[in-house]
Design an enzyme around this catalytic site. Structure first.
Site, PDB file in Angstrom:
ATOM      1  N   CYS A   3     -20.683   2.835  -0.358  1.00  0.00           N
ATOM      2  CA  CYS A   3     -19.871   2.121   0.199  1.00  0.00           C
ATOM      3  C   CYS A   3     -18.659   2.729   0.931  1.00  0.00           C
ATOM      4  O   CYS A   3     -18.175   3.725   0.427  1.00  0.00           O
ATOM      5  CB  CYS A   3     -19.120   1.248  -1.019  1.00  0.00           C
ATOM      6  SG  CYS A   3     -17.980   0.080  -0.478  1.00  0.00           S
ATOM      7  N   CYS A  37       0.783  -1.123   0.125  1.00  0.00           N
ATOM      8  CA  CYS A  37      -0.154   0.051   0.122  1.00  0.00           C
ATOM      9  C   CYS A  37       0.801   1.249   0.091  1.00  0.00           C
ATOM     10  O   CYS A  37       1.833   1.526   0.769  1.00  0.00           O
ATOM     11  CB  CYS A  37      -0.927   0.084   1.284  1.00  0.00           C
ATOM     12  SG  CYS A  37      -2.193   1.488   1.096  1.00  0.00           S
TER      13      CYS A  37
HETATM   14  N1  SAM Z   1      -7.562   1.077   5.369  1.00  0.00           N
HETATM   15  C1  SAM Z   1      -8.563   0.307   4.740  1.00  0.00           C
HETATM   16  C2  SAM Z   1      -8.426  -1.268   4.566  1.00  0.00           C
HETATM   17  O1  SAM Z   1      -7.096  -1.632   4.461  1.00  0.00           O
HETATM   18  O2  SAM Z   1      -9.196  -2.004   4.847  1.00  0.00           O
HETATM   19  C3  SAM Z   1      -9.244   0.724   3.370  1.00  0.00           C
HETATM   20  C4  SAM Z   1      -8.443   1.129   2.233  1.00  0.00           C
HETATM   21  S1  SAM Z   1      -7.474  -0.020   1.623  1.00  0.00           S
HETATM   22  C5  SAM Z   1      -6.569   0.964   0.468  1.00  0.00           C
HETATM   23  C6  SAM Z   1      -8.426  -1.148   0.699  1.00  0.00           C
HETATM   24  C7  SAM Z   1      -7.960  -2.171  -0.210  1.00  0.00           C
HETATM   25  O3  SAM Z   1      -7.433  -1.558  -1.498  1.00  0.00           O
HETATM   26  C8  SAM Z   1      -6.991  -3.137   0.351  1.00  0.00           C
HETATM   27  O4  SAM Z   1      -7.285  -4.111   1.279  1.00  0.00           O
HETATM   28  C9  SAM Z   1      -6.398  -3.817  -0.783  1.00  0.00           C
HETATM   29  O5  SAM Z   1      -6.815  -4.885  -1.019  1.00  0.00           O
HETATM   30  C10 SAM Z   1      -6.750  -2.559  -1.889  1.00  0.00           C
HETATM   31  N2  SAM Z   1      -4.998  -2.096  -2.363  1.00  0.00           N
HETATM   32  C11 SAM Z   1      -4.449  -1.329  -1.724  1.00  0.00           C
HETATM   33  N3  SAM Z   1      -3.209  -1.001  -2.226  1.00  0.00           N
HETATM   34  C12 SAM Z   1      -3.299  -1.835  -3.533  1.00  0.00           C
HETATM   35  C13 SAM Z   1      -2.510  -1.925  -4.566  1.00  0.00           C
HETATM   36  N4  SAM Z   1      -1.210  -1.348  -4.509  1.00  0.00           N
HETATM   37  N5  SAM Z   1      -2.932  -2.750  -5.374  1.00  0.00           N
HETATM   38  C14 SAM Z   1      -3.843  -3.406  -5.553  1.00  0.00           C
HETATM   39  N6  SAM Z   1      -4.944  -3.368  -4.530  1.00  0.00           N
HETATM   40  C15 SAM Z   1      -4.332  -2.503  -3.404  1.00  0.00           C
HETATM   41 FE1  SF4 Z   2      -3.162  -1.024   4.926  1.00  0.00          FE
HETATM   42 FE2  SF4 Z   2      -5.889   0.339   4.307  1.00  0.00          FE
HETATM   43 FE3  SF4 Z   2      -3.771   1.395   5.769  1.00  0.00          FE
HETATM   44 FE4  SF4 Z   2      -3.195   0.800   3.118  1.00  0.00          FE
HETATM   45  S1  SF4 Z   2      -4.881   2.156   3.861  1.00  0.00           S
HETATM   46  S2  SF4 Z   2      -1.680   0.468   4.906  1.00  0.00           S
HETATM   47  S3  SF4 Z   2      -4.208  -1.105   2.882  1.00  0.00           S
HETATM   48  S4  SF4 Z   2      -4.975  -0.500   6.299  1.00  0.00           S
END
Ligand code: SAM
Ligand code: SF4
Ligand code: DTB
Length: 331
Positions: free
Chosen positions: A144, A76
């Site tokens: 959502c 992330c």
């Molecule tokens: N922070 C919250 C969480 O992690 O549940 C919500 C936001 S998080 C960015 C939502 C989802 O985005 C993650 O669970 C992951 O599946 C997806 N995601 C995040 N970064 C990604 C990346 N670089 N490539 C593909 N999917 C990604």
């Molecule tokens: Fe992990 Fe969601 Fe935080 Fe990215 S935004 S670091 S996916 S918890």
């Protein structure tokens, strides 16, 4: 040259499309191992039992609070543990979010998804998010949110605001999870999903492929999703978007056919769920995306930005739908 062809696999078509929550890993592994044409045929058959195969649901995403996240998810851009160069920002104002929702509605999106880079929401921030949800609902759009871990009381509060879907991904297999994220557990994810379900909110839960996992991890991820007490109403399948400065930046690229297989197995095991072809579309050809729709994907993220990375423009997606004879699903 002689080529050995294994016996044609036995296809138990009468069982296809049944709602089951007892999928074993062996069965799911068997689906992944089918010859691709056979797997596609089964997925298409199941898709047509429950959906109009021309229709694709379109959701638009907005990051309402970006970066500085205390979690260490290895993929992330928003984790404070990695130096991705992303500029962190505070929770957006309600009116600014609603202006973005109105713009998304005008391009044809029927669902507005709001994401916040939190481990879990503070109760004061949750009130602000509830005001955003009420505003989105007032526009006649589905709502959502994805805000990290929720307590039972927080899930109930979100339900009272009119929230339609909560996104919380299992992301990968239980075994691979701890190699990608150390600040929370797979069990924590299951607990939040239970809180969301118990509050009567639709669940959006899926995962990411192409994170350097083994084929068996994709089997484990789909088995975990398909054996939840209820299938998630929405199942996003993301292809990793490699982010500079994250531990997963340089993992080996996944063959697109393995991505397509993951979509097909999600469709077969969760017949009535919306399966979303999620992150990673920018790096897929129109032909790969078309195969994802043929494998049973019937939802996409629509609009030129995901949370922090880019996505195909709306007109590019509309042009692709037109070439394929497909249409956005009415709201
Ligand atoms: N922070 C919250 C969480 O992690 O549940 C919500 C936001 S998080 C960015 C939502 C989802 O985005 C993650 O669970 C992951 O599946 C997806 N995601 C995040 N970064 C990604 C990346 N670089 N490539 C593909 N999917 C990604
Ligand atoms: Fe992990 Fe969601 Fe935080 Fe990215 S935004 S670091 S996916 S918890
Ligand atoms: C999901 O499964 N994919 C979306 C949504 N749920 C929140 C997020 C994709 C994020 C892709 C990387 C980024 O833009 O930061």
């Amino acid at each position: 040259m002689s080529v050995t062809v294994e016996a044609r696999p036995v296809v138990k078509l009468p069982q296809l499309g049944a709602m089951r929550h007892d999928w074993s890993r062996d069965e799911v592994r068997g689906l992944f191992a089918l010859p691709l044409p056979e797997l596609m045929f089964q997925a298409q058959t199941v898709h047509r039992m429950h959906f109009d195969p021309r229709e694709v649901q379109v959701s638009t995403l907005l990051s309402i609070k970006t970066g500085g996240c205390p979690e260490d998810c290895g993929y992330c851009s928003q984790s404070a543990h990695h130096d991705s160069g992303l500029q962190a920002s505070k929770l957006m104002e309600v009116e600014k979010v609603l202006a973005e929702a109105r713009a998304a509605k005008s391009t044809g999106a029927t669902r507005f998804c709001m994401g916040a880079a939190w481990r879990s929401p503070k109760d004061r921030d949750l009130e602000t998010v509830c005001a955003m949800i009420e505003g989105v609902k007032a526009l006649g759009m589905e709502s959502c949110v994805t805000l990290g871990m929720l307590s039972p009381a927080q899930a109930i509060r979100l339900k009272r605001s009119g929230l339609d879907y909560y996104n919380h991904n299992l992301d990968t297999s239980p075994e691979y999870y701890e190699k990608v994220i150390t600040t929370r557990t797979f069990g924590d994810r299951l607990d939040t999903l239970a809180n969301v379900r118990d509050a009567g909110i639709n669940v959006c839960a899926g995962g990411i492929v192409g994170m350097g996992e083994e084929a068996e991890d994709r089997v484990g991820m789909i088995t975990a999703l398909a054996t939840l007490p209820e299938h998630p109403q929405s199942v996003p399948i993301n292809m990793l978007v490699p982010i500079e400065g994250t531990p997963l930046k340089n993992v080996k690229k996944l063959d697109h056919f393995d991505f397509i297989r993951t979509i097909a197995v999600a469709r077969i095991t969760m017949p009535q769920s919306m399966v979303r072809l999620s992150a990673g579309r920018e790096k897929m050809s129109d032909e790969v995306q078309a195969m994802c729709f043929m494998a049973g994907a019937n939802s996409i993220f629509y609009g030129s930005k995901l949370l922090t990375t880019s996505n195909p423009d709306e007109d590019q997606d509309m042009a692709l739908f037109a070439r394929l004879g497909m249409v956005p699903m009415p709201g």
